[in-house]
Design a protein around this motif. Structure first.
Motif, short mmCIF file in Angstrom:
data_model
loop_
_atom_site.label_atom_id
_atom_site.label_comp_id
_atom_site.label_asym_id
_atom_site.label_seq_id
_atom_site.Cartn_x
_atom_site.Cartn_y
_atom_site.Cartn_z
N ILE A 222 0.88 -1.18 0.00
CA ILE A 222 0.00 0.00 0.00
C ILE A 222 0.91 1.22 0.00
O ILE A 222 1.60 1.49 0.98
N LEU A 223 0.92 1.92 -1.11
CA LEU A 223 1.87 3.01 -1.32
C LEU A 223 1.39 4.33 -0.74
O LEU A 223 2.19 5.13 -0.24
N LYS A 224 0.10 4.56 -0.83
CA LYS A 224 -0.42 5.88 -0.43
C LYS A 224 -1.92 5.79 -0.25
O LYS A 224 -2.60 5.03 -0.95
N ILE A 225 -2.44 6.57 0.68
CA ILE A 225 -3.88 6.71 0.86
C ILE A 225 -4.20 8.20 0.81
O ILE A 225 -3.58 9.00 1.53
N GLU A 226 -5.14 8.57 -0.03
CA GLU A 226 -5.49 9.98 -0.22
C GLU A 226 -6.97 10.18 0.01
O GLU A 226 -7.79 9.32 -0.32
N ASN A 227 -7.32 11.33 0.53
CA ASN A 227 -8.71 11.75 0.62
C ASN A 227 -9.07 12.50 -0.66
O ASN A 227 -8.42 13.48 -1.02
N LYS A 228 -10.08 12.02 -1.36
CA LYS A 228 -10.53 12.64 -2.60
C LYS A 228 -11.97 13.11 -2.42
O LYS A 228 -12.92 12.38 -2.71
N GLY A 229 -12.13 14.32 -1.96
CA GLY A 229 -13.46 14.83 -1.68
C GLY A 229 -13.96 14.36 -0.33
O GLY A 229 -13.23 13.79 0.48
N GLN A 230 -15.24 14.61 -0.06
CA GLN A 230 -15.81 14.30 1.24
C GLN A 230 -15.99 12.80 1.47
O GLN A 230 -15.99 12.35 2.61
N HIS A 231 -16.14 12.03 0.42
CA HIS A 231 -16.47 10.62 0.57
C HIS A 231 -15.36 9.68 0.12
O HIS A 231 -15.19 8.61 0.69
N ASN A 232 -14.63 10.03 -0.92
CA ASN A 232 -13.72 9.07 -1.55
C ASN A 232 -12.38 8.95 -0.86
O ASN A 232 -11.75 9.96 -0.51
N ARG A 233 -11.93 7.70 -0.68
CA ARG A 233 -10.57 7.41 -0.24
C ARG A 233 -9.89 6.65 -1.38
O ARG A 233 -10.42 5.64 -1.86
N ARG A 234 -8.74 7.12 -1.77
CA ARG A 234 -7.98 6.50 -2.84
C ARG A 234 -6.81 5.73 -2.25
O ARG A 234 -5.97 6.30 -1.54
N ILE A 235 -6.77 4.43 -2.52
CA ILE A 235 -5.67 3.58 -2.06
C ILE A 235 -4.81 3.23 -3.26
O ILE A 235 -5.30 2.66 -4.23
N ARG A 236 -3.54 3.58 -3.19
CA ARG A 236 -2.59 3.25 -4.26
C ARG A 236 -1.76 2.05 -3.82
O ARG A 236 -1.23 2.03 -2.71
N ILE A 237 -1.67 1.06 -4.71
CA ILE A 237 -0.90 -0.13 -4.41
C ILE A 237 0.16 -0.34 -5.49
O ILE A 237 0.06 0.22 -6.58
N GLY A 238 1.15 -1.15 -5.19
CA GLY A 238 2.19 -1.46 -6.16
C GLY A 238 2.74 -2.86 -5.92
O GLY A 238 2.82 -3.32 -4.78
N LEU A 239 3.10 -3.53 -7.00
CA LEU A 239 3.74 -4.83 -6.88
C LEU A 239 5.14 -4.66 -6.35
O LEU A 239 5.91 -3.82 -6.82
N ALA A 240 5.52 -5.47 -5.38
CA ALA A 240 6.86 -5.40 -4.82
C ALA A 240 7.86 -5.93 -5.84
O ALA A 240 7.59 -6.88 -6.57
N ALA A 241 9.03 -5.30 -5.89
CA ALA A 241 10.05 -5.72 -6.84
C ALA A 241 10.60 -7.08 -6.46
O ALA A 241 10.69 -7.43 -5.29
#
Length: 241
Positions: A222-241
Motif C-alpha cells: 500500500i503506497l499511499k492513501i489519499e482523501n478525494k473529496g468528502q467521501h472518496n478514499r484512494r488507495i494506491r498499491i504497487g507490486l513489490a520488486a
C-alpha cells in the motif's frame, strides 16, 4: 465477434486470424484473444506477424462488439483478407492479472471491514501500480494501511481464482456481487454476468483478467492513501520488486 474470447480460453496467447477490416493504423480481426480493456484495466498488447514482418499492437479500441487492434506509429496495417498470426504479450497480461487479482483481494477486505463500502473508481497502470477509490467518508486511513499484512497473507495462501456466470435472477439474489457505483461488468450475449470468485474470500462481478491462484502474484504494498473529496478514499498499491 465477441471481444471476450480471452474469457473462454485465457491461456490462448498465440492464434491465427483473418483481417476483416482495416484503417491506416488498425485492423479488425475475425477473432481475437486480446483483452480489450475496461473496468480500469489496460487492454492487452502484443504483435501481429504478417508476410515476414512483426507489427506491434499497442492497444485495443472497442466499438460495440468490434475490437480494433491499434498498431504502433509508422506501421502499415494489413489489407482486408490477409491472414496474420497474433501474439498477446504474456508479461503484460500477467502484470495486469496480478494487479487485478490484488485489487479484488483489497476490495474484499475493505468491503468486509467497512460496512460494504462500494468502489467509485479503479485504474491499473503499466508501471506495476494501481489505484482504487472507495466511498469511505468515515474510515481511518491508518486502519486502511493496516490491511497490507492480511492482503499479502491472502496472496501467499494460494487461494484458487475461478470465473462463473450467473443470470439476472441469480445476480439479484446474492447481495454484494456488484461493487461499483458507476461501472457494470459487460454482460455476455446470453445475458449472463461473469463473476470472479476467490475461494473462501470473495465473489464479485468483473470482466477483467485474473490469476488462477493468488500465490502467482508478487507481494503488494500500500503506497499511499489519499482523501478525494468528502467521501472518496484512494488507495494506491504497487507490486513489490
Amino acid at each position: 465477434m465477441s471481444p471476450y474470447l480471452c474469457h473462454l480460453d485465457p491461456d490462448c496467447l498465440r492464434f491465427e486470424a483473418g483481417v476483416i477490416a482495416r484503417r491506416p493504423d488498425a485492423v479488425l480481426l475475425d477473432r481475437s484473444y486480446f483483452y480489450p480493456g475496461g473496468g480500469g484495466q489496460l487492454s492487452d498488447r502484443g504483435t501481429l506477424q504478417w508476410k515476414g514482418s512483426e507489427l506491434r499492437v499497442e492497444r485495443i479500441e472497442t466499438e460495440g462488439a468490434n475490437a480494433w487492434h491499434c498498431l504502433a506509429e509508422g506501421e502499415t496495417a494489413p489489407e482486408s483478407g490477409e491472414r496474420v498470426v497474433a501474439n498477446v504479450d504474456p508479461a503484460f497480461r500477467f502484470l495486469m492479472s496480478q494487479l487485478h487479482t490484488g485489487l479484488h483481494i483489497l476490495n474484499a477486505l475493505v468491503y468486509q471491514r467497512f460496512e460494504g463500502s462500494l468502489v467509485t473508481g479503479v485504474q491499473m497502470t503499466a508501471d506495476g501500480t494501481a489505484r482504487i477509490d472507495f466511498d469511505l467518508p468515515a474510515a481511518d486511513n491508518n486502519a486502511l494501511r493496516a490491511l497490507e499484512p492480511e492482503l499479502n497473507a491472502l496472496i501467499g495462501d494460494g487461494l484458487p481464482v475461478n470465473a462463473l456466470y450467473l443470470d439476472a435472477a441469480a445476480l439479484a439474489r446474492e447481495p454484494g456481487l456488484l461493487r461499483s457505483r458507476s461501472v457494470a461488468p459487460p454482460r455476455q450475449d446470453d445475458g449472463m454476468t461473469r463473476i470472479i470468485e476467490i475461494a473462501g474470500l470473495d465473489r464479485q462481478a468483473c470482466g477483467g483478467t485474473h490469476l488462477t491462484k493468488t500465490s502467482q502474484s508478487a507481494p503488494l504494498r500500500i503506497l499511499k492513501i489519499e482523501n478525494k473529496g468528502q467521501h472518496n478514499r484512494r488507495i494506491r498499491i504497487g507490486l513489490a520488486a
